[in-house]
Design a protein around this motif. Structure first.
Motif, short mmCIF file in Angstrom:
data_model
loop_
_atom_site.label_atom_id
_atom_site.label_comp_id
_atom_site.label_asym_id
_atom_site.label_seq_id
_atom_site.Cartn_x
_atom_site.Cartn_y
_atom_site.Cartn_z
N ILE A 30 0.84 -1.20 0.00
CA ILE A 30 0.00 0.00 0.00
C ILE A 30 0.87 1.25 0.00
N SER A 31 1.89 1.26 0.84
CA SER A 31 2.79 2.40 0.90
C SER A 31 3.51 2.62 -0.42
N LEU A 32 3.97 1.53 -1.03
CA LEU A 32 4.66 1.64 -2.32
C LEU A 32 3.69 2.14 -3.39
N ASP A 33 2.47 1.62 -3.40
CA ASP A 33 1.48 2.08 -4.38
C ASP A 33 1.23 3.57 -4.24
N ASP A 34 1.11 4.05 -3.01
CA ASP A 34 0.88 5.48 -2.78
C ASP A 34 2.01 6.31 -3.37
N PRO A 36 13.34 2.56 -17.07
CA PRO A 36 12.73 3.57 -16.18
C PRO A 36 12.20 2.99 -14.88
N PHE A 37 11.72 1.75 -14.89
CA PHE A 37 11.19 1.17 -13.66
C PHE A 37 12.31 0.84 -12.68
N ALA A 38 13.50 0.59 -13.20
CA ALA A 38 14.66 0.39 -12.32
C ALA A 38 15.04 1.70 -11.64
N GLU A 39 14.92 2.82 -12.38
CA GLU A 39 15.21 4.12 -11.78
C GLU A 39 14.19 4.45 -10.69
N ILE A 40 12.93 4.14 -10.95
CA ILE A 40 11.91 4.34 -9.92
C ILE A 40 12.23 3.49 -8.69
N ALA A 41 12.62 2.24 -8.93
CA ALA A 41 12.94 1.32 -7.84
C ALA A 41 14.06 1.87 -6.95
N LYS A 42 15.08 2.47 -7.58
CA LYS A 42 16.16 3.06 -6.79
C LYS A 42 15.63 4.18 -5.89
N SER A 43 14.70 4.96 -6.42
CA SER A 43 14.17 6.10 -5.65
C SER A 43 13.36 5.66 -4.44
N VAL A 44 12.69 4.51 -4.55
CA VAL A 44 11.81 4.08 -3.46
C VAL A 44 12.42 2.96 -2.63
N THR A 84 13.50 -0.26 -3.58
CA THR A 84 13.02 -1.63 -3.81
C THR A 84 13.62 -2.13 -5.12
N THR A 85 13.06 -3.20 -5.66
CA THR A 85 13.60 -3.80 -6.87
C THR A 85 12.75 -3.44 -8.09
N GLU A 86 13.37 -3.54 -9.25
CA GLU A 86 12.67 -3.29 -10.50
C GLU A 86 11.48 -4.23 -10.65
N ASP A 87 11.67 -5.51 -10.32
CA ASP A 87 10.58 -6.48 -10.44
C ASP A 87 9.40 -6.12 -9.54
N THR A 88 9.69 -5.61 -8.35
CA THR A 88 8.62 -5.22 -7.43
C THR A 88 7.84 -4.04 -7.99
#
Length: 331
Positions: A6-10, A26-34, A36-40
């Motif tokens: 839920i927190s990640l979705d927010d 781009p999803f790997a870059e987002i993962a670094k910011s939050v 977590t992993t790209e797959d997540t």
């Protein structure tokens, strides 16, 4: 769903509506910011799309640059609303349509690769419905970012982008803009997946997308949310009867009001529709929306200006713009 999900979705919904890096992963870059992993991130994005909270991951395009668009409305009898909406939504290029509380009750955006396509769509809608179609052409944008703070506390006014001349883009750019407007696939390397559709390789697609964003043809790149699915159901369009000479002062002031999510000037229709300045408000309740309107009414530039508020009752359609017509396969 876990609290962590839920927190990640927010965070995905609120922090990545814009300014996502135009890179191969781009999803790997987002993962670094939050953290977590790209797959997540991919899994959560796919889940958000499945539940209707996200319409797509891609870009929004600045109106009337690579293609053409207009806001339009019809006044449909109550017993003809469903039939009329079906006729409107069947037109290629109609990418948004809503039922609103007003005599002019069905509002929609018609898009296309050029103005002739938009004109033909409006004419067809008029012919099939037997209704007058208001054609409310864009004059000046003050905030067309189409994204907002999900807390409702901040305004996302945008500075005018540097928009190159139309001669600086070609057919390949248009294809890429169409792909980005429709939405990228939720895969690790989305640009590599779509590049062949645009007759490009991955590097070429990335290079062109970054340039289109820099020059202002794309207004933002990131997560495109579906507000109603996230609880923002008190959505209203406010129209203001501002004299054209005063819109340049009133528009930026209105765009800066927290809770105002879109703001632009459109042409009036003499004798029928006198309104020149428009803004959208997305609220969780009517009370929230009216509080935003109260702040707007208090602006010196808008104090005492005649206006109407048109709450949305139903969303019929919400997709990306039509910029490039699909290829016709040989017979």
């Amino acid at each position: 769903m876990t609290l962590a999900e839920i927190s990640l979705d927010d965070r995905l919904l609120n922090e990545f509506q814009r300014n996502v890096p135009v890179v191969a992963r781009p999803f790997a870059e987002i993962a670094k910011s939050v953290g977590t992993t790209e797959d997540t991130v991919l899994a959560r994005m796919q889940a958000l799309v499945a539940r209707g909270a996200v319409t797509r991951f891609g870009a929004t395009c600045r109106p009337n640059t690579a293609g053409a668009s207009t806001l339009a409305a019809v006044s449909a009898p109550e017993w003809e609303v469903e039939k009329t909406a079906a006729i409107i939504n069947a037109q290629p290029g109609v990418n948004h349509s809503y039922l609103r509380e007003h005599r002019w009750n069905i509002w929609f955006v018609a898009t296309g690769p050029d103005r002739a396509h938009v004109d033909a769509a409006l004419a067809q809608i008029g012919a099939e419905t037997g209704l007058r179609v208001l054609d409310l052409r864009l004059v000046a944008p003050f905030n067309i970012d189409l994204g907002f703070d999900m807390s409702g506390k901040a305004a996302h006014g945008v500075e005018p982008s540097r928009v190159a001349t139309l001669g600086a883009i070609d057919a390949t750019d248009r294809k890429l803009m169409q792909v980005l407007s429709t939405g990228l696939p939720m895969v690790a390397r989305p640009f590599r997946a779509v590049a062949p559709v645009c007759d490009l390789d991955e590097a070429g697609a990335l290079r062109r997308a970054a340039r289109l964003l820099e020059e202002g043809y794309l207004t933002r790149f990131g997560v495109i949310v579906r507000h109603r699915a996230l609880g923002w159901r008190a959505n209203a369009m406010v129209v203001w009867q501002v004299p054209p000479a005063q819109v340049a002062q009133a528009g930026p002031a209105l765009a800066a009001v927290p809770g105002v999510t879109l703001c632009y000037q459109r042409k009036a229709v003499p004798g029928v529709w006198p309104y020149t300045l428009y803004n959208m408000i997305h609220g969780r309740s009517r009370e929230d929306a009216m509080a935003v309107l109260k702040r707007a009414r208090a602006l010196p530039e808008l104090r005492g200006v005649p206006h109407e508020i048109l709450f949305s009752l139903r969303c019929f359609k919400q997709t990306g713009a039509l910029i490039d017509l699909p290829r016709k396969e040989p017979a």
